[in-house]
Design an enzyme around this catalytic site. Structure first.
Site, mmCIF file in Angstrom:
data_model
loop_
_atom_site.group_PDB
_atom_site.id
_atom_site.type_symbol
_atom_site.label_atom_id
_atom_site.label_comp_id
_atom_site.label_asym_id
_atom_site.label_seq_id
_atom_site.Cartn_x
_atom_site.Cartn_y
_atom_site.Cartn_z
ATOM 1 N N GLY A 173 0.821 -1.217 0.000
ATOM 2 C CA GLY A 173 0.000 0.000 0.000
ATOM 3 C C GLY A 173 0.856 1.268 0.000
ATOM 4 O O GLY A 173 0.420 2.314 -0.503
ATOM 5 N N GLU A 184 1.631 1.794 -3.488
ATOM 6 C CA GLU A 184 0.410 2.265 -4.160
ATOM 7 C C GLU A 184 0.183 3.755 -3.900
ATOM 8 O O GLU A 184 -0.230 4.498 -4.794
ATOM 9 C CB GLU A 184 -0.791 1.426 -3.714
ATOM 10 C CG GLU A 184 -0.720 0.026 -4.327
ATOM 11 C CD GLU A 184 -1.694 -0.957 -3.736
ATOM 12 O OE1 GLU A 184 -1.786 -1.030 -2.486
ATOM 13 O OE2 GLU A 184 -2.366 -1.676 -4.496
ATOM 14 N N GLU A 202 2.616 -8.489 -1.335
ATOM 15 C CA GLU A 202 1.322 -9.058 -0.940
ATOM 16 C C GLU A 202 1.215 -10.539 -1.247
ATOM 17 O O GLU A 202 0.599 -11.305 -0.514
ATOM 18 C CB GLU A 202 0.172 -8.321 -1.655
ATOM 19 C CG GLU A 202 -0.152 -6.949 -1.096
ATOM 20 C CD GLU A 202 0.648 -5.838 -1.749
ATOM 21 O OE1 GLU A 202 1.709 -6.112 -2.334
ATOM 22 O OE2 GLU A 202 0.219 -4.674 -1.657
#
Ligand code: CAA
Length: 258
Positions: free
Chosen positions: A109, A112, A132
């Protein structure tokens, strides 16, 4: 400085800085933190005096991903009801330029979030990746989409399948980051760029951001039409009159932001 729980914000002249600030967990992004980032960015976006936003991490990392502790016991229905990625969708709607200053780990994240920035400067020690898969999940906040648009299918699959970390040099060579700097100067260098960008006429800067983002998502002709509308729109601004008049009068323009 403001008093959020997991972030810090400050204004450095026309630059609004948002610091991710959970250094004891390498700035792992929990939901409260993402909401705070969103609130801070939207607040800066509404402030006329803020022309550029800079996103950086306190401590040893930019961010080592979404908070695994918080996610571990979730299930499909609780995730659907939480609808946490709606906040991420709103982050993508910020009109002010967002420049990332990345050092240390930039994973999951965190990566991201960095990919949501319009541009990124990185420290030569930065490490990028989507681990992930090692948790038996996958990126959920745009990683498979944004990385693929940047790198193409085969490279994106290699990174996301392997979960391996990309060095700063690799990230630079793939166009994921704009420039590399030593870790102790990357923030200053990013700030310098942000200040320079803040001197440009802000409406033109925003319209350019919007049009370039459309180039990623739209077919060419649709993007061309969109660009043209923004180009025409800028001819309603005082800054366009001032910019062109100043050029003809061989003087420095005095941009007002409207
Ligand atoms: N979530 C929660 N806590 C985290 C975290 C994360 N993503 N990453 C690091 N931490 C915590 C660690 O648990 C540790 O806490 P304690 O001191 O309380 O044990 C602290 O941060 C420091 O981390 P390490 O001791 O592990 O530091 P290290 O230098 O040995 O390793 C690392 C660094 C390789 C980044 C390792 O921390 C790591 O692998 N972190 C997880 C990375 C990851 O899997 N990210 C993806 C998350 S899922 C996701 O992001 C989904 C999505 O798309 C939205």
């Amino acid at each position: 400085m403001s008093n959020y729980q997991h972030i810090l914000t400050e204004e450095v002249g026309p630059v609004g800085v948002v610091w991710l600030n959970r250094p004891n967990v390498l700035n792992a992004l929990n939901r409260v933190m993402v909401r705070e980032i969103l609130e801070a960015l939207e607040r800066f976006d509404r402030k006329e005096r803020i022309r550029v936003i800079l996103l950086a991490g306190k401590g040893k990392a930019f961010a080592a991903g979404a908070d695994i502790d918080e996610m571990a016991e979730e299930n499909t229905i609780s995730m659907e009801l939480l609808n946490q990625f709606a906040d991420w969708d709103r982050l993508a709607q910020i009109k002010t330029p967002i420049i990332g200053s990345v050092h240390g780990y930039c994973l999951g994240g965190g990566f991201e979030l960095a990919l949501l920035c319009d541009m990124m400067y990185a420290a030569s020690d930065a490490k990028f990746g989507f681990p992930e898969v090692n948790l038996a999940v996958m990126p959920g906040a745009g990683g498979t989409q944004r990385l693929t648009k940047l790198l193409g299918k085969t490279r994106a699959l290699e990174w996301i399948w392997s979960g391996d970390m990309m060095s700063a040099e690799e990230a630079l060579s793939f166009g994921v980051v704009n420039k590399l700097y030593p870790a102790d100067t990357v923030f200053e260098e990013t700030l310098n760029f942000a200040k320079k960008l803040a001197e440009k006429p802000p409406l033109a800067v925003r319209m350019i951001k919007e049009a370039v983002h459309k180039a990623v998502d739209y077919p060419l002709q649709e993007g061309m039409y969109f660009e043209r509308k923004n180009f025409y729109l800028l001819f309603s601004s005082q800054d366009q009159k001032e910019g062109m008049k100043a050029f003809m009068e061989k003087r420095k323009p005095d941009f007002k932001g409207y």
